[in-house]
Design an enzyme around this catalytic site. Sequence first.
Site, mmCIF file in Angstrom:
data_model
loop_
_atom_site.group_PDB
_atom_site.id
_atom_site.type_symbol
_atom_site.label_atom_id
_atom_site.label_comp_id
_atom_site.label_asym_id
_atom_site.label_seq_id
_atom_site.Cartn_x
_atom_site.Cartn_y
_atom_site.Cartn_z
ATOM 1 C CB THR A 43 11.479 -20.622 38.132
ATOM 2 O OG1 THR A 43 11.767 -19.420 38.854
ATOM 3 C CG2 THR A 43 10.045 -20.568 37.620
ATOM 4 C CE LYS A 155 18.309 -16.288 39.117
ATOM 5 N NZ LYS A 155 17.507 -17.534 39.019
#
Length: 290
Positions: A43, A155
Amino acid sequence: MDIVTPILTPFTKEGKIDVEKLKAHAKFLIDNGIDLLFVNGTTGLGPALSKEEKLTTLKTIYDVTNKVIFQVGSLNINDVIDLVKASKDFDIVGIASYPPFYFPRLPEKFLLKYFTTIANYSPHSLYIYNYPLATGYDISAKIVYQMKDLITGLKDTNQDLSHSLEYKILMPNLKVYNGSDSLVFYSLTSLDGSVTAASNYLPHVMKKMKEHITSGQVSKAIELQKLINKALDISRKYGQLSAIYYLVKEFLGYDVGYPRGPIFPLEEDEVKALLSEIQPVKKEIERAVS
């Protein structure tokens, strides 16, 4: 139960990092319920940032908070090592990296050597960033297990929650975050938290969901997940990574600049269409969190 924002990187029209906008956005997120910031992630357009730009984002955000996981991944191993060494000057939560990408049929031993190299240089806890759709390589639980003494967390950007749970089952002490916006509720209840791109513009929703879960109001938390999914579906129609910049201004009321190619800004008519389409969802969200 951490809410982690993979913070976007604001750019000027000329394509330079807007450090003041980045600093203001980081401060707002931390002040409004976000537990950690994942810097230079997808992002944040991390793969498209230079070594110098990655360090700039860290320095800028560190002026606001040390609740940072610093993503250093690159195909240039020397750049990775330089960034890891530079991180010694910052008292942050950890270092993260995705695996080497692009190169097909990468031997497993190369992958292990890549992360071992980072661990050997890092003064901080190491987090693996697994994103098979983007990298073409799935760092499975069995592979991670071979590095269990080197790493603190992971993650897993994966639509399959059971895939994320495999790490937790095999390594109960490993911090495991799922990175899918559509699985925030399930990640908060089943794992150690969620790395959610939508929290760039919906931090108040994530905070409220966490409160509902903590107080046992599961049905209310699920309703918030449904609203997140609605916003997600709309943003994807226009290019999710670009749409986030405009949705921050719409939901939070301040400007975070522009994305930078190859994640290009939306055209004016696209922005109008996006903001028009998001209005009913915005009203639903306002009612749900009031």
